[in-house]
Each structure stands twice: as C-alpha cells, then as structure tokens.
Write a protein that holds these residues in place. Structure first.
Motif, mmCIF file in Angstrom:
data_model
loop_
_atom_site.group_PDB
_atom_site.id
_atom_site.type_symbol
_atom_site.label_atom_id
_atom_site.label_comp_id
_atom_site.label_asym_id
_atom_site.label_seq_id
_atom_site.Cartn_x
_atom_site.Cartn_y
_atom_site.Cartn_z
ATOM 1 N N GLY A 101 -1.090 19.779 4.625
ATOM 2 C CA GLY A 101 -0.459 19.310 5.600
ATOM 3 C C GLY A 101 0.993 18.776 5.439
ATOM 4 N N SER A 102 1.807 19.915 4.943
ATOM 5 C CA SER A 102 3.204 19.665 4.296
ATOM 6 C C SER A 102 4.379 19.361 4.946
ATOM 7 N N PHE A 103 4.226 19.801 6.416
ATOM 8 C CA PHE A 103 5.291 19.900 7.175
ATOM 9 C C PHE A 103 5.946 18.253 7.561
ATOM 10 N N ASN A 104 5.000 17.599 7.713
ATOM 11 C CA ASN A 104 5.596 15.845 7.939
ATOM 12 C C ASN A 104 5.909 15.618 6.718
ATOM 13 N N THR A 105 5.377 15.496 5.706
ATOM 14 C CA THR A 105 5.856 15.075 4.233
ATOM 15 C C THR A 105 7.215 15.325 4.081
ATOM 16 N N TYR A 106 7.566 16.612 4.053
ATOM 17 C CA TYR A 106 8.636 17.231 3.778
ATOM 18 C C TYR A 106 9.809 16.538 4.784
ATOM 19 N N ALA A 107 9.374 16.641 5.957
ATOM 20 C CA ALA A 107 10.261 16.053 7.069
ATOM 21 C C ALA A 107 10.721 14.623 6.666
ATOM 22 N N LYS A 108 9.741 13.841 6.423
ATOM 23 C CA LYS A 108 9.797 12.344 6.050
ATOM 24 C C LYS A 108 10.890 12.214 4.861
ATOM 25 N N ARG A 109 10.562 12.746 3.860
ATOM 26 C CA ARG A 109 11.381 12.715 2.636
ATOM 27 C C ARG A 109 12.692 13.343 2.565
ATOM 28 N N TYR A 110 13.043 14.549 3.437
ATOM 29 C CA TYR A 110 14.256 15.044 3.283
ATOM 30 C C TYR A 110 15.129 14.999 4.725
ATOM 31 N N VAL A 111 14.559 14.425 5.517
ATOM 32 C CA VAL A 111 15.295 14.335 7.073
ATOM 33 C C VAL A 111 15.204 12.647 7.470
ATOM 34 N N ASP A 112 14.098 12.481 7.956
ATOM 35 C CA ASP A 112 13.931 11.190 8.642
ATOM 36 C C ASP A 112 12.539 10.901 9.012
ATOM 37 N N PRO A 113 11.843 9.900 8.531
ATOM 38 C CA PRO A 113 10.333 9.490 8.830
ATOM 39 C C PRO A 113 9.930 9.581 10.137
ATOM 40 N N ALA A 114 10.970 9.315 11.120
ATOM 41 C CA ALA A 114 10.425 9.778 12.372
ATOM 42 C C ALA A 114 10.210 11.056 12.820
#
Length: 541
Positions: A101-114
């Motif tokens: 379920g990687s997509f949300n973790t990558y977005a949380k770390r490298y862009v924005d938790p939202a």
C-alpha cells in the motif's frame, strides 16, 4: 521501541528464508507483519493481469470505431509511453522503500500528509468499488449461459470465490492471479497469430488474402478529434499496472523483482495491446456497428468476431469464458489491492487501528473483510437491475486510477528532488527512473489532460456531441471526492508541504536492507542455466 540494526548473519538468513517482514524501525509507525511470499513471476503477472481485461477484449473495438485503426494505435502508444514513465517513477520509490500500500506512505513522506491521506482513501475506494463492479459484471456474464439463476446468486458466489483466494495466504492470491493472467495472455497470443494468418489468407472460412485494405480504409477516422477521444479512453485499459507497487511489501526480493517486473510489464503490455489492435484493424472495418459494443456481451467482442472468421463456431463461448476469467482476475486483484491499502492506512494512522492487524499467515483479515463488504453493494442488482447499478458503481470509481497515477508521478518528482537536496548517494537507489525529471513531468501533464478531458469524452460519444449535466457530474465525481478528502484532512490537521530537507528517507529502511541483503546473498549461490526455452518463456510469460 527502536530495534537494533546489529544482527547476526544467521538471524538475517533465517528472516530471508522465511520471507517475512518481521518488523521495522517504527519511530512512531507500527511494524508490518505481512509475509513476503510473492516471487518475480507473481509480480509480473499481477501487473499484466490488472491491465489485460475487458478494456482489450471488449472496449478496443469502440476505440477503433472512434479513431480508426491508425488513431487507436497512436493513442495507445502515447498512453503506453506515459505508463512507462509513471511505472519507472513507482519502481524507483518502491525499490528504495518496498511497503504494501505504498502510494499514500510515499506521498505522506515526500509531499504532504494530506496528499497521502487522500491518495490512500482514493485508491482504496477505487479498488473496493471495482470489486463490486466486477461481481456485478460477472453475474451478467454468467447469465449468458444460465438465465434461470438470479444475478444476486452469482454475485454472492463470485464474492465468496474472491474471498477464498485472498483469505489464506498472499501466495494463494499470487498463484491465482498468475494462472488467470496466463490464460488471458495465451488468448491474446493465439488471437494475434490467428489474426495474421487470416489476413494472409492462410486460414479462413473461406480463406481470403486481405492485406491492408481494411486498415487503410479511413485509417484516422475523425482526424485529431477521433485520436483525442481514444486517447482519453485508452488510459482506462491500462489501469491496474501500478499493482506491482502495492505488492512490493510482500515480494520475496523487491530490489530485484520490482525493476524486472516493471521493465517487462511495459513492453509486454505495449506489445500485446498494439498488436491486438493492429490485428482488429486489419480484419474488421472501423464502421462495423458491432465494434460499438459497450456491454459484457462476448458475442460482439472484436476477439469473437475475428475468431468467427476462421469458422470456429464456439468463439462466443470461448470469449465468454475468458471474460469470466477476466472478471475473476480483476475482482481478485481489487480485493487484494484494497485490503493492502486499507491495512497501510491503518498503519499510518489514517484509518482505525483494527485494520492494521494481521493473522498468523500475514493476512490483514479486518482490512480484507472491510474491503469485501463493499461487494455487498452488488445486492442492489436485484433491486435496480444489473445495468444501472453497474454504471453507477463504475462512475464512482471512474478517474480514481488517473488520480493515483498523477500522485505517483508528482510524488516521485519530489522524492528525487529531496533525495538530491539532502546530498544522498545515487548508488543507494538500486533502480533509477530514466529521463528524470522529464519522465514524471511528462506523465503528470498527460494525466492532467486525460482527467480534464473526461467531460468532453462523456458528452461526445462516437463523434456526436450531447451535453448532459449528469454525464459531466459522473465524469468528475471521483475528482470531487479526492479534493474533499485532501482539503478536509488539511484543514483539520493543518498539514503543510514537507520541505525537501525534511523528507524522511530513513524510517523503516535498515530492516529492509538486512533482509533483502540476505536474499541477494542466497540468490548469488544459485546456478541457473540459460537454456533457450527459459528465455522464450521469460519473453512471453
């Protein structure tokens, strides 16, 4: 409590042999206990199987009808290139940090938790609803043979089959998807061979050398408008390619298997799609009314029409069987993907913690059952009719896949920028996406065009413009849900864009490096002979 990074070789080897994620340096994030039971062949077939389905077997005819054979080929090639860049972006991140379920973790770390929150829930409901859609479609397919059994009964049976494939082990899901995908691939290969033999006049009922006469007939129907229409629709056929990123957390050796799967998936999908559409264009005129089929009726599938030219009377039954396998494959993948994403949302604190629990076999049962419960929507079939519910559910999950692709491309653009800004060595990226930063920017730009153009596609059917507010709403309802998720979380949690120098590249990394390093050492000891049959098998399957 932080776990020590100093492990003895014996312990590391044992972890690799068991192929299990036994824990991570959590730093506030709980450990994952999924089993690493997926091999390279599983990952490849999971990604291919997620894309070769009704989009090729049924909707490809509509693409040729809209843009002509030439327009369809060009549109699918452009989308194929976009998919390559998106998958390369995903491969770089998933190889560096392979989690389920990687997509949300990558977005949380490298862009924005939202963004991580919105992408995770967007992807979850997309696949969860897809399960319901496929079960509904499956009930329609079964009624091709047996009309006396109510559709709701078939829906229940299909849901139970999909659940059984996912309940016991991740390898069970992987094996089922491998054989489902193999059946679809063999069908496409046979179709391409038979198609060329028909065109050359070697076989047929009666045999007739066609050559390029049909293909050249209005090759680019409606010109740029036709090509653009096919381009807007072609992306739907490729949705599911990104499943390899979901499965990364359960791969036995993601450092090797993910790059291999991504490289092979692009060429195979592009090869199969382009050749299949080329064959259809050679044998069936673009203005054949049967190509406008938008149902699950196998009798008017372009594949059926081509097989019937050989005199094969059972072609409709063959293709109905393949479409049934396609439905099971898509539902199987949907249940797997949605359960792993919901599991990861639980780990990240974006969903109730109960969804972050697994059983002794490493299966996230609460997340699996929670996702499967969406399949209960198919019971509406008995109240409102198969066609209406199918359309309603499809609209709800319509452009969610494109939103996910856009999130992957944008997140990778930020990932590499942050990685370089922090002065990290490129040698630690075991798979590097080519053509950065052009690749993710190009992919993101095309994805935005596809999303923005869905309103045009919804009101322009086969060259006829018909403005309907309900059609516009249906085209963009997925984007509206995504924006509501994003801004709601941002307002409540008051999140901000993560500065490049603060992006987290270290959490959970050392345990992964140890286990995968042990896998590498074990594989180096194996001697595998490169015989011709293995090379041929690797190219095709």
């Amino acid at each position: 409590m932080e776990k020590s990074t100093s492990k003895t070789p014996g312990i590391i080897e044992e972890k690799a042999i068991n192929l299990e994620v036994t824990g991570f340096d959590n730093n506030g994030e709980p450990p994952s206990n999924l089993k690493r039971g997926l091999e390279a062949r599983h990952l490849t077939m999971i990604s291919i199987g997620g894309t070769i389905g009704t989009g090729l077997f049924l909707a490809s005819g509509g693409s040729i009808a809209s843009g002509g054979p030439g327009g369809a080929l060009v549109a699918y090639m452009i989308v194929g290139i976009m998919i390559y860049f998106m998958m390369a972006s995903l491969g770089e991140m998933a190889t560096y940090l392979p989690i389920s379920g990687s997509f949300n973790t990558y977005a949380k770390r490298y862009v924005d938790p939202a963004l991580g929150f919105a992408l995770g829930w967007n992807y979850w409901y997309s696949w969860a609803i897809t399960v319901a859609v496929e079960i509904t479609a499956g009930s329609i397919v079964m009624q091709y043979w047996i009309r006396s059994v109510p559709g709701v009964v078939w829906s229940i049976i299909l849901l139970l089959i999909m659940l059984s494939l996912n309940l016991f082990s991740v390898r069970g899901y992987g094996e089922a998807e491998y054989w489902f995908s193999l059946a679809k691939l063999l069908t496409v290969v046979v179709f391409i061979v038979v198609g060329f033999l028909l065109d050359l006049g070697i076989i047929g009922d009666p045999p007739e050398r066609i050559g390029g006469k049909i293909f050249k007939y209005d090759m680019f129907h409606q010109g740029f408008i036709g090509l653009f229409s096919v381009f807007l629709a072609a992306g739907f056929s490729f949705q599911g390619t990104e499943l390899v990123g979901i499965a990364a957390g359960e791969s036995s050796n993601p450092r090797k298997h993910i790059p291999k799967a991504i490289r092979q998936v692009f060429w195979r999908i592009l090869l199969f799609y382009i050749l299949a559409i080329f064959v259809i264009g050679l044998l069936i005129p673009y203005d054949d009314h049967r190509l406008l089929n938008n149902t699950t009726d196998a009798a008017v599938s372009p594949f059926t029409l081509v097989f019937q030219k050989t005199g094969f009377k059972a072609a409709p039954h063959l293709m109905n069987s393949i479409i049934m396998i396609t439905v099971l494959s898509a539902g199987n993948s949907g249940l797997y993907a949605s359960s792993r994403v919901l599991y990861n949302l639980g780990l990240e604190g974006f969903a109730p913690k109960i969804f972050a629990t697994v059983n002794d076999n490493g299966i996230p049962i609460p997340a699996l059952l929670g996702s499967a419960s969406i399949g209960c929507l198919t019971f509406l079939v008995s109240l409102f009719g198969d066609g209406k519910v199918y359309t309603w559910l499809l609209n709800l999950s319509g452009i969610s896949g494109f939103i996910t692709w856009g999130g992957i491309s944008f997140t990778h653009w930020r990932f590499r920028r942050a990685y370089m800004a922090q002065g990290r060595p490129m040698s630690e990226l075991h798979y590097r996406a080519n053509w950065y930063p052009f690749g993710p920017i190009f992919a993101l730009a095309l994805i935005v065009i596809i999303i923005a153009g869905q309103g045009y596609s919804a009101t322009n059917v086969h060259g006829r413009y018909n403005f309907q507010l309900s059609a516009i709403a249906a085209a963009y309802i997925g984007a509206l849900v995504f924006l509501i998720l994003y801004f709601s979380f941002k307002l409540v949690k008051k999140t901000k864009i993560v500065p490049l120098l603060e992006c987290d590249f270290d959490t959970n990394r050392h345990m992964y490096d140890e286990v995968v390093g042990a896998c590498d050492r074990q594989e180096e000891k194996k001697v595998v002979s490169d015989v011709i049959w293995r090379r041929v098998k690797n190219v095709l399957f």
